[in-house]
Design an enzyme around this catalytic site. Structure first.
Site: not given
Ligand SMILES: C[S@@+](CC[C@H](N)C(=O)[O-])C[C@H]1O[C@@H](n2cnc3c(N)ncnc32)[C@H](O)[C@@H]1O
Length: 423
Positions: A230, A239
């Site tokens: 997500e 993103e």
């Molecule tokens: C929108 S939040 C979703 C959090 C959780 N999965 C939820 O649905 O409640 C996205 C999270 O993904 C992490 N993130 C985004 N792209 C990433 C990547 N390529 N590798 C690792 N972490 C990533 C961000 O730091 C953030 O904490």
């Protein structure tokens, strides 16, 4: 806070009616379909400039850019064409102080916050609470995972955040869940939430960017059979979801792994809204002519509704034409760069009015049940109307529109009549 994002919306012009299909459908055409030849020279040149810009931008990394430039986002991203979105605090050098030292002395800071990392408090309060409280979002993921998680599933999540979606996957009976989280503060928070829910043996957090995780690191857990993420922005690919999902799909999972969400579509809708006009333009007040101020109106940038500080779903507005799918994405097979910004769309106006803006919203889909009905989650205003958290964490994108054919000191409203074709 305005970030230029022409990759989605762009320039609308009146189409030469005689060259367009007579059907009421809105077919997609490439730019070499002959329509351009009927456009006056200056406008054609303007469109060409736009297309070149879009081509340059999209061709370099394929994902549209998220216009959210909150402090917690990488502000320099806009200048770094060709690089995907980097989540906040993923490459922290430790220079950001803890919460208390970053706050002016005369503010009272509760003891529980004093030593916490400033970046973590900022991320949690700016978006994670709203995200976690978007219950229909959680339900979409739970239903989608229930369709694909089997007792022998190895689930790989990109972007664990609080750990919520990984816990859902584990609770549905997955054999193992590996959750990658780039933000090291959040990775620790996820570990704690996982422990408190009794899943520490089942869910393993890797604190890295997903692009830095190697197949060897995943070996102890088995090759992932379900890829979960997500990492959707206010714009579907804001993103860099396709970038990261594609990378994981190609390097880290089984070739036939289930992908959640499976597909998505970015939509654009022409809207007439006096409410939008009332915060983006001015006429007069008690006989005082203020209209010259409109020479400053920005019809170039895409602004997110949360940046304006309102919920679009609470505005009065009219959709002047059916919502238009502009960018369909298959997260299980598409490559970055699949959309190169050259598609030109024709659509027919259904209602007369003024196009004040293009509204950008999206849908994502997951595998449906036995009746084959896909599960859907959307950010359209009708989908967020009763979902305050969704409006606050995603909302929609808005690009103001003017009639570019009428060059002058002030923008000319783009008025349309029912049945008129636009391109
Ligand atoms: C929108 S939040 C979703 C959090 C959780 N999965 C939820 O649905 O409640 C996205 C999270 O993904 C992490 N993130 C985004 N792209 C990433 C990547 N390529 N590798 C690792 N972490 C990533 C961000 O730091 C953030 O904490």
């Amino acid at each position: 806070h305005l970030v230029c994002c022409r990759a989605l919306a762009g320039v609308i012009t009146r189409a030469a009616r005689k060259q367009l299909p007579r059907t009421s459908a809105a077919p997609m055409h490439s730019s070499d379909d002959g329509v351009g030849s009927s456009v006056p020279e200056s406008r054609a040149a303007m469109e060409q400039r736009y297309l070149e810009k879009a081509e340059h931008f999209m061709g370099s990394h394929g994902d549209a850019q998220d216009g959210d430039d909150d402090d917690d986002y990488d502000d320099s991203y806009a200048e770094q064409e060709g690089r995907p979105y980097v989540p906040p605090a993923s490459v922290s050098d430790g220079s950001k102080p803890c919460f208390a030292t970053n706050i002016e002395k005369h503010f009272v800071v509760p003891a529980r916050l004093q030593d916490k990392p400033y970046e973590l408090i900022e991320a949690a309060n700016d978006w994670h609470y709203a995200m976690m409280n978007d219950h229909p979002r959680n339900e979409f993921y739970k239903a989608a995972l229930a369709r694909v998680v089997k007792p022998d599933s190895v689930v790989l999540e990109i972007g664990a955040g609080s750990g919520l979606l990984s816990i859902i996957a584990a609770s549905l009976g997955a054999q193992t869940v590996v959750a990658i989280e780039a933000n090291h503060h959040l990775a620790n928070v996820a570990r704690e939430i996982i422990r408190r829910n009794g899943y520490e043996g089942k869910i393993h957090i890797i604190n890295k960017m997903s692009t830095e995780v190697t197949p060897a690191e995943l070996e102890p857990f088995g090759t992932p059979t379900v890829l979960l993420s997500e990492i959707l922005g206010t714009l579907l690919l804001g993103e860099s979801a396709l970038h990261y999902v594609m990378d994981a799909r190609q390097r880290l999972t089984t070739p036939d792994c289930a992908v959640v969400p499976l597909r998505g579509t970015q939509f654009a809708t022409l809207v007439d809204s006096a409410d939008i006009a009332s915060i983006t333009s001015v006429k007069d007040w008690q006989g005082i002519d203020l209209s010259w101020f409109n020479s400053l109106q920005d019809t170039t940038s895409m602004v997110f509704t949360k940046q304006y500080g309102f919920r679009f779903s609470s505005c009065s507005y009219t959709e002047l034409a059916p919502r238009l799918p502009v960018l369909p994405i298959d997260f299980s097979s598409d490559q970055v760069g699949v959309w190169r910004g050259e598609k030109r769309t024709h659509l027919q106006v259904q209602k007369a009015g003024t196009i004040h803006a293009i509204l950008a919203s999206w849908e994502v889909y997951a595998i449906g049940d036995s009746t084959d009905k896909p599960l859907v989650m959307a950010t359209h205003p009708d989908a967020t109307l009763n979902n305050f958290p969704r409006d606050m964490q995603w909302g929609q994108g808005l690009q103001l529109i003017e009639d570019m054919a009428c060059e002058g000191g002030s923008p000319v409203p783009f008025q349309v009549s029912a049945g008129e074709w636009l391109t």
